[in-house]
Design a protein around this motif. Structure first.
Motif, PDB file in Angstrom:
ATOM      1  N   VAL A 266       0.836  -1.192   0.000  1.00  0.00           N
ATOM      2  CA  VAL A 266       0.000   0.000   0.000  1.00  0.00           C
ATOM      3  C   VAL A 266       0.876   1.249   0.000  1.00  0.00           C
ATOM      4  N   SER A 267       1.973   1.188   0.769  1.00  0.00           N
ATOM      5  CA  SER A 267       2.926   2.287   0.743  1.00  0.00           C
ATOM      6  C   SER A 267       4.141   1.864  -0.058  1.00  0.00           C
TER       7      SER A 267
ATOM      8  N   ARG B 272      -0.330  -6.621  -7.353  1.00  0.00           N
ATOM      9  CA  ARG B 272      -1.626  -7.302  -7.407  1.00  0.00           C
ATOM     10  C   ARG B 272      -1.521  -8.768  -7.005  1.00  0.00           C
TER      11      ARG B 272
ATOM     12  N   LYS C  21      -1.037  -8.942  -3.271  1.00  0.00           N
ATOM     13  CA  LYS C  21      -2.246  -8.582  -2.532  1.00  0.00           C
ATOM     14  C   LYS C  21      -3.337  -9.645  -2.650  1.00  0.00           C
ATOM     15  N   SER C  22      -3.350 -10.372  -3.772  1.00  0.00           N
ATOM     16  CA  SER C  22      -4.395 -11.378  -3.908  1.00  0.00           C
ATOM     17  C   SER C  22      -4.144 -12.590  -2.999  1.00  0.00           C
TER      18      SER C  22
ATOM     19  N   VAL D 154      -5.539  -8.951   5.185  1.00  0.00           N
ATOM     20  CA  VAL D 154      -5.073  -7.835   5.998  1.00  0.00           C
ATOM     21  C   VAL D 154      -6.130  -7.462   7.044  1.00  0.00           C
TER      22      VAL D 154
ATOM     23  N   GLU E 293      -7.397   0.016  12.172  1.00  0.00           N
ATOM     24  CA  GLU E 293      -8.578   0.852  12.160  1.00  0.00           C
ATOM     25  C   GLU E 293      -9.739   0.069  11.549  1.00  0.00           C
TER      26      GLU E 293
ATOM     27  N   ASN F 218     -12.362  -0.545   9.216  1.00  0.00           N
ATOM     28  CA  ASN F 218     -12.817   0.044   7.956  1.00  0.00           C
ATOM     29  C   ASN F 218     -13.806  -0.863   7.243  1.00  0.00           C
TER      30      ASN F 218
ATOM     31  N   TYR G 230     -13.892  -7.724  -4.710  1.00  0.00           N
ATOM     32  CA  TYR G 230     -12.634  -7.032  -4.989  1.00  0.00           C
ATOM     33  C   TYR G 230     -11.529  -8.018  -5.354  1.00  0.00           C
TER      34      TYR G 230
END
Lengths: 257, 255
Positions: free
Chosen positions: A7-8, A27, A30-31, A35, A39, A41, A58
């Motif tokens: 993400v960063s 990608r 992340k797949s 996570v 916070e 969300n 997603y």
């Protein structure tokens, strides 16, 4: 953590997750990740169950499969009763459980948890620990950050203590405790008599407010000596050393803000 | 330049699902708004205005009502609503933890804003037909064109959302940009009544001017070559703001 999650952007060096470079394979990485952010969300526009379905989309998980997986995860996280309830109506512990369920929707190879039990009551925390341990038992890899040392002690096979961005020590919780705090700790009220006696014996001690802490492998000998000196004027306690002792010893007692 | 795949539709679908969940509220404005405006301005005030350039006043303002509704719905969707999703609900953060990229999140939001504009135009059309103020079948074109116009306003909106420090600061573009457009884009009186410099300004800097011009050609079924210029202006601006919005949002969200 954000760099691992792709993400960063990474600030320097090399970083590979699941054998893939974070700069070129975002990608793909992340797949395969789950996570659990610190916070909450969750999507307040949807119910518990719909949150899982929308999230599955997603990842491009087919509808049928997502529905099956969502039902399983609701059962696993004991949220079936709240299936059609909007997020606002869930308690803090339920929200955390749902976030964990959401992170598992894509059957991740690696689950990343950022302070998973922050702000929860003991019951809710223990339930989450139990679920995380059963995930571990199934052979899942969990990467977890926490300030709750008890949580780290219970859940981690391998632990890294960091302070100001630097790794201080690394090992299993048991090894770290043995190495850096010894087996037991004797705690005694801070009085001039006690200090004099300890200096006489040549025993090292740490100051923790009004209490003196003696890290030792022979707790009973030390305690006996101290009891003699104090003669019930001050309380002497013996307790096993914990990770918290290690952490405070390594990072100091001053507030870090 | 921008990293967009088919995953963009998962973001769009999220907003569509949320919209359907509260459809009763969402479907009220497009029905009520044209009725109120047509009654008050068209048939109320309009009784003093026999015609504008030979067109009955209600017929003159009908395409403007559609244009304004498309502008409002897409612009507010991608300012206040997107800001709430981004800042308060952390929905964007949740999505970019998945294989969906930031670019796709922002693009999905804008495509949704455009869709919302189109839905509103589609819902207004039967009301306008009922009042007999739009020509058929050419007025069916209002619907696809609303998507393009909506995408333009969504893109502009998203640029503001990307740079706004807080939700309150979004009031600036709403009052200083959207409200003047509502009044001075050939909506309720023809553009050529304005002083020449302001006319040029409206043509150059007020997107709604071009949208109204095209919608008016559609509802009157009277197209002219200048409509092609209007269309070209909109197409170029849409692409520009679409890409700019993604760039600005990357800068805001990648930390």
């Amino acid at each position: 953590m954000k760099m691992i999650q792709c993400v960063s952007p990474k600030t320097g060096g090399t970083l590979e997750v699941l054998g893939m470079d974070v700069e070129t394979h975002q990608r793909e990485i992340k797949s395969h990740l789950g996570v659990v952010p610190q916070e909450t969300n969750l999507d307040p526009d949807f119910s518990t169950y719909r949150n899982l379905l929308v999230y599955a989309r997603y990842f491009g998980i087919p509808q049928r499969e997502a529905e099956k997986r969502a039902e399983e995860l609701l059962a696993f996280m004991q949220l079936e009763e709240k299936r059609d309830v909007l997020i606002d109506k869930l308690s803090g512990g339920m929200k955390r459980r749902l976030i964990i369920a959401r992170a598992l929707i894509n059957t991740p190879e690696l689950l990343i948890l950022d302070e998973p039990t922050i702000g929860l009551d003991p019951q809710a925390r223990h339930l989450i620990w139990e679920k995380l341990r059963s995930l571990q038992a199934e052979g899942n890899t969990l990467v977890l950050t926490t300030h709750y040392l008890e949580e780290a002690e219970r859940l981690c096979d391998r632990l890294v203590i960091m302070d100001h961005g630097k790794i201080l020590v690394e090992g299993t919780p048991a090894d770290l405790i043995r190495e850096h705090a010894g087996s037991d700790i004797v705690e005694v009220e801070r009085t001039p008599k006690v200090i004099a006696r300890l200096d006489e014996l040549g025993v090292n001690y740490d100051l923790a407010g009004d209490v003196l802490q003696i890290f030792t492998d022979r707790p009973h000998d030390v305690a006996r000596e101290l009891l003699e000196v104090c003669r019930h004027e001050a309380a002497v306690t013996v307790r096993p050393a914990t990770l918290e002792d290690v952490f405070l010893r390594l990072t100091g007692r001053s507030l870090r803000e | 330049m921008v990293d967009i795949t088919g995953r963009v539709q998962s973001v769009w679908r999220r907003n569509w699902d949320a919209f359907l969940r509260t459809y009763r509220v969402n479907f009220i404005p497009p029905f009520v708004e044209p009725v109120l405006y047509l009654l008050a301005l068209g048939f109320g005030l309009g009784t003093y205005i026999e015609s504008v350039d030979g067109i009955p006043y209600p017929v003159f303002i009908a395409p403007a009502l559609v244009s304004i509704s498309v502008m409002y719905s897409s612009f507010f969707e991608c300012t206040y609503s997107s800001f709430v999703r981004m800042y308060y609900q952390k929905t964007f953060d949740a999505i970019i933890a998945t294989p969906v990229s930031i670019d796709e999140v922002i693009a999905g939001e804008m495509l949704w804003g455009a869709t919302r504009g189109m839905i509103y135009a589609a819902l207004m059309l039967p009301v306008l037909l009922l009042f007999g103020v739009v020509a058929m079948p050419s007025s069916l074109l209002l619907i696809p064109f609303a998507y393009l116009a909506g995408l333009l306003f969504a893109g502009i909106a998203m640029c503001f959302t990307a740079i706004t420090p807080s939700i309150d600061a979004l009031n600036y573009p709403s009052f200083l940009f959207i409200t003047p457009m509502f009044l001075f884009s050939g909506t309720f009186f023809p553009l050529d009544l304005l002083p020449q410099p302001i006319q040029y300004f409206a043509l150059a800097a007020l997107p709604l001017t071009h949208v109204v011009a095209i919608n008016r050609a559609i509802t009157l079924s009277a197209f002219s070559p200048t409509n092609l210029l209007n269309l070209a202006w909109i197409a170029v601006a849409t692409i520009f703001f679409f890409v700019l919005a993604i760039r600005l949002m990357r800068r805001r969200l990648i930390v």
